[in-house]
Design a protein around this motif. Structure first.
Motif, PDB file in Angstrom:
ATOM      1  N   ALA A  20       0.592  -1.249   0.091  1.00 55.67           N
ATOM      2  CA  ALA A  20      -0.079   0.016   0.017  1.00 55.67           C
ATOM      3  C   ALA A  20       0.906   1.376   0.185  1.00 55.67           C
ATOM      4  O   ALA A  20       0.652   2.152  -0.905  1.00 55.67           O
ATOM      5  CB  ALA A  20      -0.851  -0.101   1.229  1.00 55.67           C
ATOM      6  N   ARG A  23       2.182   1.624  -3.786  1.00 55.20           N
ATOM      7  CA  ARG A  23       1.109   2.261  -4.453  1.00 55.20           C
ATOM      8  C   ARG A  23       0.914   3.590  -4.317  1.00 55.20           C
ATOM      9  O   ARG A  23       0.628   4.499  -5.030  1.00 55.20           O
ATOM     10  CB  ARG A  23      -0.221   1.426  -4.355  1.00 55.20           C
ATOM     11  CG  ARG A  23       0.163  -0.026  -4.882  1.00 55.20           C
ATOM     12  CD  ARG A  23      -1.261  -1.000  -4.466  1.00 55.20           C
ATOM     13  NE  ARG A  23      -0.932  -2.369  -5.151  1.00 55.20           N
ATOM     14  CZ  ARG A  23      -1.750  -3.167  -4.894  1.00 55.20           C
ATOM     15  NH1 ARG A  23      -2.776  -3.296  -3.958  1.00 55.20           N
ATOM     16  NH2 ARG A  23      -1.498  -4.393  -5.553  1.00 55.20           N
ATOM     17  N   ASP A 189      -8.100  -0.102   6.849  1.00 57.93           N
ATOM     18  CA  ASP A 189      -7.684  -0.558   5.458  1.00 57.93           C
ATOM     19  C   ASP A 189      -6.013  -0.075   5.337  1.00 57.93           C
ATOM     20  O   ASP A 189      -5.962   0.880   5.656  1.00 57.93           O
ATOM     21  CB  ASP A 189      -8.260   0.272   4.337  1.00 57.93           C
ATOM     22  CG  ASP A 189      -8.021  -0.540   3.032  1.00 57.93           C
ATOM     23  OD1 ASP A 189      -8.845  -1.551   2.896  1.00 57.93           O
ATOM     24  OD2 ASP A 189      -7.206   0.019   2.486  1.00 57.93           O
ATOM     25  N   ALA A 191      -4.714   1.061   2.752  1.00 66.13           N
ATOM     26  CA  ALA A 191      -4.505   2.071   2.141  1.00 66.13           C
ATOM     27  C   ALA A 191      -4.843   3.450   2.791  1.00 66.13           C
ATOM     28  O   ALA A 191      -4.225   4.374   2.225  1.00 66.13           O
ATOM     29  CB  ALA A 191      -5.696   2.045   0.745  1.00 66.13           C
TER      30      ALA A 191
END
Length: 233
Positions: A20, A23, A189, A191
């Motif tokens: 994560a 990204r 999460d 992210a």
């Protein structure tokens, strides 16, 4: 600290929070992101540069520092939970946690501190935990390794201030990853952890309290012991 155009290294990048982070860095405009993984031949995430990196291997760490000599952001994410319960179980897992979570973070930070200095200061991010502040009888050695990691993060923050390096500690409770599949608790999460960390880097903030658990436990550090451990009474 500007993320756009940066060169970043993320350890433990093969999945979960580490992936994560990778990204999120790309999404924020990083020019190149190196994914530190144990087996780069098995890593296929597009847009990333896989780099063989076991944070318990000093030779691999030195190689990484030479390869990523233009790094401006280093994220120490590699971590494990392998230790025994408090009163039973083999202590080898506890030693492994200290090797990866604490000494691995310290070793990577040592190797990359001069790299970051040479490139203008940059940012060093350590993925910590609520467990840095509050232990548990179920995972005592993991908490101990994270407490040690928090301690060295604070030392690094002071030591690297003069060279202009932003040192960021990231704290969170349960995160929704493969490692927490069996945990029946509210989870953040991965992210979201990465997004808040990117915001902190961009705003030059030294600490990220991702969720309400992290904020509550952090605030309790200034109070009496039973705020953290209510069963003391």
């Amino acid at each position: 600290m500007k993320i756009e155009g940066s060169v970043a290294l993320v350890t433990g990048a093969n999945r979960g929070i580490g992936l994560a982070f990778c990204r999120a860095l790309l999404a924020r405009g990083a020019a190149k992101v190196y994914a530190g993984v144990r087996r780069p031949e098995d890593f296929t995430e597009p847009g990333l540069a896989p780099l063989r990196l076991d944070v318990t291997d000093l030779g691999q760490i030195a190689d990484a520092a030479r390869t990523v000599s233009d790094a401006t952001i280093v994220i120490n994410n590699a971590g494990i939970q392998a230790g025994p319960g408090l009163l039973e179980g083999d202590l080898d897992g506890a030693r492994q946690e200290l090797e990866v979570n604490y000494l691995g973070t310290w070793a990577v930070s040592r190797a990359f501190a001069p790299v970051l200095a040479a490139n203008g200061g940059g940012a060093l991010v350590n993925m910590l935990s609520v467990a840095s502040w509050r232990s548990t009888w179920r995972f005592p050695s993991y908490a101990a390794s994270k407490a040690a990691q928090w301690s060295v993060t604070n030392a690094l923050r002071v030591a690297l201030r003069e060279q202009g390096t932003l040192v960021v500690g990231v704290h969170v409770g349960w995160v929704d990853t493969d490692a927490t599949v069996s945990v029946d608790e509210p989870k953040t999460d991965a992210a979201e952890v990465a997004a808040q960390t990117m915001d902190a880097i961009a705003r030059d903030e030294p600490e990220v309290l991702v969720d309400e658990t992290a904020r509550r436990v952090r605030a309790a550090l200034s109070g009496p012991l039973d705020l953290l451990y209510p069963t003391q009474r």
